[in-house]
Scaffold this active site. Structure first.
Site, mmCIF file in Angstrom:
data_model
loop_
_atom_site.group_PDB
_atom_site.id
_atom_site.type_symbol
_atom_site.label_atom_id
_atom_site.label_comp_id
_atom_site.label_asym_id
_atom_site.label_seq_id
_atom_site.Cartn_x
_atom_site.Cartn_y
_atom_site.Cartn_z
ATOM 1 N N GLY A 1 0.727 -0.720 -0.354
ATOM 2 C CA GLY A 1 -0.465 -0.127 -0.244
ATOM 3 C C GLY A 1 0.839 1.418 -0.115
ATOM 4 N N GLN B 1 -0.198 7.543 4.844
ATOM 5 C CA GLN B 1 0.442 7.470 2.677
ATOM 6 C C GLN B 1 -0.655 8.872 2.216
ATOM 7 O OE1 GLN B 1 -0.742 3.518 2.644
ATOM 8 N NE2 GLN B 1 0.286 2.856 3.749
ATOM 9 N N ARG C 1 1.494 -9.041 8.872
ATOM 10 C CA ARG C 1 0.850 -9.391 10.386
ATOM 11 C C ARG C 1 0.371 -10.179 11.048
ATOM 12 N NH1 ARG C 1 4.872 -5.275 10.537
ATOM 13 N NH2 ARG C 1 4.522 -3.457 9.018
ATOM 14 N N ASP D 1 -0.398 -0.019 13.155
ATOM 15 C CA ASP D 1 0.439 -1.975 12.003
ATOM 16 C C ASP D 1 0.300 -2.871 13.683
ATOM 17 O OD1 ASP D 1 -0.008 -0.921 9.967
ATOM 18 O OD2 ASP D 1 1.613 0.189 9.548
HETATM 19 C C1 S3P Z 1 2.563 3.771 6.617
HETATM 20 C C2 S3P Z 1 0.871 4.310 6.937
HETATM 21 C C3 S3P Z 1 0.120 3.206 7.627
HETATM 22 C C4 S3P Z 1 0.865 1.980 8.211
HETATM 23 C C5 S3P Z 1 1.392 1.693 7.142
HETATM 24 C C6 S3P Z 1 2.612 1.839 6.475
HETATM 25 C C7 S3P Z 1 3.647 4.607 5.517
HETATM 26 O O1 S3P Z 1 -0.972 3.466 6.818
HETATM 27 O O2 S3P Z 1 -0.804 0.920 8.280
HETATM 28 O O3 S3P Z 1 1.837 0.036 7.211
HETATM 29 O O4 S3P Z 1 4.214 3.908 5.218
HETATM 30 O O5 S3P Z 1 3.151 5.795 5.352
HETATM 31 P P1 S3P Z 1 -1.760 4.930 6.793
HETATM 32 O O6 S3P Z 1 -0.964 5.618 6.643
HETATM 33 O O7 S3P Z 1 -2.256 4.140 5.383
HETATM 34 O O8 S3P Z 1 -2.630 4.621 8.309
#
Ligand code: S3P
Length: 432
Positions: free
Chosen positions: A99, A174, A392, A319
Site C-alpha cells: 500500500g 500514506q 502481521r 500496525d
Molecule cells: C504507512 C502508513 C500506515 C501503515 C502502513 C505504512 C506508511 O498506513 O499502516 O503500514 O509507511 O506511510 P496509513 O497511512 O494508511 O494509515
C-alpha cells in the site's frame, strides 16, 4: 516449530530496518541529484517492490554486501537523477502487496510528463485508493481507477499540478505523503491537515534531502521545486517488527530480552506506551535522539492487565494492533480498542481476522465497528489460523502459539516475507 514451547526468550536481537523509512529513502533517493546510500534497508518484499518500480522508471539501483561488525551488511545505492529524471516505464508498475508503494508513488507519478499504469496483487487491487485519487485530482492530477471501483490498477496520465491545502478526513501517512511528494512538483505550496498526526517519516526525510517542509500541529506544508541532494541514510530498526518480540518477551514466562536499535519516533511508539500501561516491564536504554530517534528496548516477562486504546494513540500503533490484541487476550481483565476502523482496510480486514482467529483459540473477543473488545485471561489453545496472507496476522499468531496449549497451524507462513523475511529463524534463535 509453532507447537514447540519455550522456557522464555533470552539474549538479544537486532531487528531489520523500518519498512516505512526504507520505502521513503528509495523514493527520495531516486528523485534527488546524485548518489544515495542506504544502510540497514529492509529487504522485505514490499520495499523490493518500491526498488523495482523505480528501476522501471529508469533509476539505477545497486545492492552490494560489505563485511560489517560481526556480520555482512547490505548497502543499497541509488543513482538519483533529480526531480525531472524519471523516464516512462515500458510496462505497468507492480507494487505487489505494498500500500505504501502504491499510494506514495502515485504522488510522484501524477506530475510526470508521461503516463503510467500502477497495479499490484489481489490484496492491493481491493484496497481503497479514492483516499489518494480524490485529493490528487484536486491538485489537477489525472488519476483513475481503471475498473472504476476506487482500487488499483490505477491509470495516471502525467500533468502539471497546483498546490492545495487539503483537510484529510483520515489520519493517514500514506495520504499525507502522496500529497507532499506531489507537492514537490506543484505550482505553489501544498499543505495537508490531518485529524490526528500520523507517522512523520516523510516530513523528516524530505527535510534531510533538502526540501522545505514545515510541521505545525497536524499540518504539514511543503514548498515546491527544491533542489534535492542524495544522502547517506541509516534506517533504524522497525518498531512494528520489534512489536512481536516485545509481546513474546512480555508473555512467555522466564523471558528477558534486549531488542537493539529500535526506531522510537513518537508518531510510532504507541506500542511502548500501551505495553507499559498494561503493566509491561520495558526499559529504554542507549537512547539516541539524532534524526529518527532510536533506543535499545529491554523487555522482561510481566503480568499484564487490560487497558483502553483509542483516539490519538491509534495512528501511533495502527500496525501493532493485531499483536496488541494477542497481548490483551493473555492479560487479566478487559481491553477495548476504539477509533481503529482503518484496521478493516489493511492487508486484510484485521478486525474480522483477529476476532475469528482469536475466538478459534478460545479467547472471548467481540468485533465492534471500529475495534475490538477482548476479555483477557482465558487460557488459549492451539487452532488452525487463517492468515489471509497478511504478514502481521501470521507473526501475531506465531507469538500467540508460544503461549497456547497444543498445536497452532498457520495456513500461510511465508507471507511474513512482506516485512520480515528472517522472522521465524530470529524467533527460534531466542527461544531457550
Ligand atoms: C504507512 C502508513 C500506515 C501503515 C502502513 C505504512 C506508511 O498506513 O499502516 O503500514 O509507511 O506511510 P496509513 O497511512 O494508511 O494509515
Amino acid at each position: 516449530m509453532l507447537s514447540e514451547k519455550t522456557k522464555g526468550l533470552r539474549g538479544e536481537i537486532t531487528i531489520p530496518g523500518d519498512k516505512s523509512i526504507s520505502h521513503r529513502a528509495v523514493m527520495l533517493g531516486a528523485i534527488s541529484q546524485g548518489r544515495t546510500e542506504i544502510r540497514n534497508f529492509l529487504q522485505g518484499a514490499d520495499c523490493l517492490s518500491t526498488i523495482q518500480c523505480f528501476r522501471s522508471l529508469g533509476i539505477e539501483i545497486e545492492k552490494k554486501t560489505e563485511a560489517g561488525k560481526g556480520c555482512d551488511e547490505d548497502i543499497i545505492t541509488i543513482y538519483g537523477k533529480g526531480l525531472e529524471g524519471l523516464s516512462a516505464p515500458s510496462h505497468p508498475l507492480d507494487a505487489g502487496n505494498s500500500g505504501t508503494t502504491t499510494r506514495l508513488i502515485s504522488g510522484i507519478l501524477s506530475p510526470q510528463p508521461f503516463d503510467t499504469i500502477l497495479t499490484g496483487d489481489a490484496s492491493i487491487k481491493s484496497r481503497p485508493m479514492k483516499r489518494i485519487i480524490e485529493p490528487l485530482a484536486l491538485m489537477g492530477a489525472r488519476i483513475q481507477s481503471m475498473k472504476d471501483n476506487g482500487c488499483a490498477p490505477l491509470q495516471i496520465q502525467g500533468t502539471p499540478l497546483q498546490g492545495i491545502h487539503y483537510f484529510s478526513p483520515i489520519a493517514s501517512a500514506q495520504v499525507k505523503s502522496a500529497l507532499l511528494l506531489a507537492g514537490l512538483y506543484a505550482e505553489g505550496e501544498t499543505s495537508v491537515t490531518e485529524p490526528i498526526l500520523s507517522r512523520n517519516h516523510s516530513e523528516i526525510m524530505l527535510c534531510t534531502f533538502g526540501a522545505e517542509v514545515k510541521s505545525e500541529g497536524t499540518t504539514a506544508t511543503i514548498q515546491p521545486r527544491p533542489h534535492l541532494e542524495g544522502q547517506k541514510i541509516l534506517v533504524p530498526g522497525d518498531i512494528s517488527s520489534a512489536a512481536y518480540f516485545i509481546a513474546a518477551a512480555l508473555l512467555v514466562p522466564g523471558s528477558d530480552l534486549i531488542i537493539r536499535n529500535v526506531g522510537i519516533n513518537p508518531t510510532r511508539d504507541g506500542i511502548l506506551r500501551v505495553a507499559q500501561a498494561m503493566g509491561g516491564n520495558i526499559r529504554l536504554e542507549n537512547k539516541n535522539d539524532k534524526g529518527e530517534p532510536t533506543a535499545d528496548l529491554h523487555v522482561s516477562y510481566s503480568s499484564l492487565k487490560g487497558t483502553i486504546i483509542q483516539g490519538e494513540l491509534i495512528p501511533t500503533l495502527i500496525d501493532e494492533l493485531p499483536i496488541i490484541a494477542i497481548m490483551a487476550a493473555a492479560a487479566q481483565g478487559t481491553t477495548e480498542i476504539r477509533d481503529a476502523a482503518e484496521l478493516k482496510v489493511k492487508e486484510s480486514n484485521r478486525i474480522d481476522v483477529m476476532t475469528k482467529n482469536l475466538s478459534a483459540m478460545g479467547c472471548r473477543i467481540t468485533a465492534t465497528e471500529d475495534g475490538m473488545i477482548i476479555q483477557g485471561g482465558s487460557p488459549l489453545h492451539g487452532a488452525s489460523i487463517q492468515t489471509h496472507k497478511d504478514h502481521r496476522i501470521a507473526m501475531s499468531f506465531a507469538i500467540a502459539s508460544l503461549i497456547a496449549e497444543g498445536e497452532t497451524l498457520l495456513d500461510d507462513k511465508s507471507c511474513v516475507d512482506i516485512s520480515y523475511p528472517g522472522f521465524y529463524s530470529d524467533l527460534e534463535a531466542l527461544m531457550k
